[in-house]
Design an enzyme around this catalytic site. Sequence first.
Site, PDB file in Angstrom:
ATOM      1  N   ASP A  45       3.823   2.250  45.014  1.00 34.61           N
ATOM      2  CA  ASP A  45       3.734   1.677  46.125  1.00 34.61           C
ATOM      3  C   ASP A  45       2.496   2.124  46.995  1.00 34.61           C
ATOM      4  O   ASP A  45       1.983   1.411  48.057  1.00 34.61           O
ATOM      5  CB  ASP A  45       4.817   1.871  47.119  1.00 34.61           C
ATOM      6  CG  ASP A  45       5.116   3.435  47.376  1.00 34.61           C
ATOM      7  OD1 ASP A  45       4.287   4.199  46.741  1.00 34.61           O
ATOM      8  OD2 ASP A  45       6.151   3.872  47.778  1.00 34.61           O
ATOM      9  N   SER A  46       1.443   2.789  46.185  1.00 29.00           N
ATOM     10  CA  SER A  46       0.285   2.946  46.899  1.00 29.00           C
ATOM     11  C   SER A  46      -0.607   1.552  46.785  1.00 29.00           C
ATOM     12  O   SER A  46      -1.450   1.639  47.636  1.00 29.00           O
ATOM     13  CB  SER A  46      -0.491   3.974  45.797  1.00 29.00           C
ATOM     14  OG  SER A  46      -0.564   3.489  44.560  1.00 29.00           O
ATOM     15  N   ASP A  84       7.541   2.024  41.365  1.00 28.63           N
ATOM     16  CA  ASP A  84       8.218   2.781  42.406  1.00 28.63           C
ATOM     17  C   ASP A  84       9.248   1.900  43.240  1.00 28.63           C
ATOM     18  O   ASP A  84       9.040   0.568  42.981  1.00 28.63           O
ATOM     19  CB  ASP A  84       7.196   2.955  43.588  1.00 28.63           C
ATOM     20  CG  ASP A  84       6.392   4.309  43.389  1.00 28.63           C
ATOM     21  OD1 ASP A  84       6.878   5.165  43.168  1.00 28.63           O
ATOM     22  OD2 ASP A  84       5.022   4.459  43.810  1.00 28.63           O
ATOM     23  N   LYS A 112      10.752   5.095  39.834  1.00 29.05           N
ATOM     24  CA  LYS A 112      10.516   6.627  40.732  1.00 29.05           C
ATOM     25  C   LYS A 112      10.871   6.212  42.100  1.00 29.05           C
ATOM     26  O   LYS A 112      10.669   5.437  42.796  1.00 29.05           O
ATOM     27  CB  LYS A 112       8.832   6.634  40.635  1.00 29.05           C
ATOM     28  CG  LYS A 112       8.367   7.795  41.278  1.00 29.05           C
ATOM     29  CD  LYS A 112       6.944   8.358  40.756  1.00 29.05           C
ATOM     30  CE  LYS A 112       5.972   7.481  41.733  1.00 29.05           C
ATOM     31  NZ  LYS A 112       6.062   7.897  43.019  1.00 29.05           N
ATOM     32  N   GLU A 114      11.434   9.059  45.799  1.00 27.00           N
ATOM     33  CA  GLU A 114      10.880   9.964  46.387  1.00 27.00           C
ATOM     34  C   GLU A 114      12.203  10.599  47.083  1.00 27.00           C
ATOM     35  O   GLU A 114      12.912  10.201  47.658  1.00 27.00           O
ATOM     36  CB  GLU A 114       9.708   9.673  47.545  1.00 27.00           C
ATOM     37  CG  GLU A 114       8.664   8.863  46.941  1.00 27.00           C
ATOM     38  CD  GLU A 114       7.611   8.672  47.966  1.00 27.00           C
ATOM     39  OE1 GLU A 114       7.845   8.838  49.194  1.00 27.00           O
ATOM     40  OE2 GLU A 114       6.577   7.951  47.523  1.00 27.00           O
ATOM     41  N   GLU A 181       3.542  15.985  43.956  1.00 24.90           N
ATOM     42  CA  GLU A 181       2.436  15.841  44.613  1.00 24.90           C
ATOM     43  C   GLU A 181       1.935  16.599  45.667  1.00 24.90           C
ATOM     44  O   GLU A 181       2.952  17.116  46.585  1.00 24.90           O
ATOM     45  CB  GLU A 181       2.399  14.446  45.357  1.00 24.90           C
ATOM     46  CG  GLU A 181       1.327  13.850  45.959  1.00 24.90           C
ATOM     47  CD  GLU A 181       1.339  12.306  46.338  1.00 24.90           C
ATOM     48  OE1 GLU A 181       0.515  12.116  47.015  1.00 24.90           O
ATOM     49  OE2 GLU A 181       2.314  11.638  45.725  1.00 24.90           O
TER      50      GLU A 181
END
Length: 264
Positions: A45-46, A84, A112, A114, A181
């Site tokens: 999602d960067s 993501d 993925k 978070e 991270e």
Amino acid sequence: MKPTTIASLQKCKQDKKRFATITAYDYSFAKLFADEGINVMLVGDSLGMTVQGHDSTLPVTVADIAYHTAAVRRGAPNCLLLADLPFMAYATPEQAFENAATVMRAGANMVKIEGGEWLVETVQMLTERAVPVCGHLGLTPQSVNIFGGYKVQGRGDEAGDRLLSDALALEAAGAQLLVLECVPVELAKRITEALAIPVIGIGAGNVTDGQILVMHDAFGITGGHIPKFAKNFLAETGDIRAAVRQYMAEVESGVYPGEEHSFH
């Protein structure tokens, strides 16, 4: 070329063979990365920041991720492809399952997400329904408004113990990979050694099983602030393919990330 699988990465961990991974968002770069030997890619999602020009990852939608996942899959048909689930795409286990199905249909091998122990039920539900999960701990960019910015996480005994506890909980729930991270090297080492699953670091020193970089950081084309952990491999090589090969070689040998890219 044989497809890369979770089992491939598990063997890397067992053999203590570091591996390089990278973000990819389109067909052309995915093909280039695959041609040069990168076998694990993330549609992150960067892309909200690097591709769309937002100031955070929060505006990214599941449809955005699915679109870019399909493009990357066409460029790298045999890579292990992570995607993501973006902000608010997995607030409940049911929502996570629906959105995971969308990105898996687009070509992802794994999603993925978070977060820590609060995700245990979601991870269990997804893995029971044949959706492999990669966890993400430490600096989790979707939580930028809670953290008050992009800061190193897990400093101090209490914070470090909490992250280790989260990592073990995600693994026990069925997560098959973990991204760490922006955490101190010492904590990254503790977590990597405590887990049976492979750990991929970004800003976590050279002690994790693998490394990931945002491709724009690896090529020095990120506007504005450049993270401490980033290295411009294109500046040293002058050629994108050579830059990819150097990135892989430095990760595999443990040269990158160096002390100058690490936190304590």
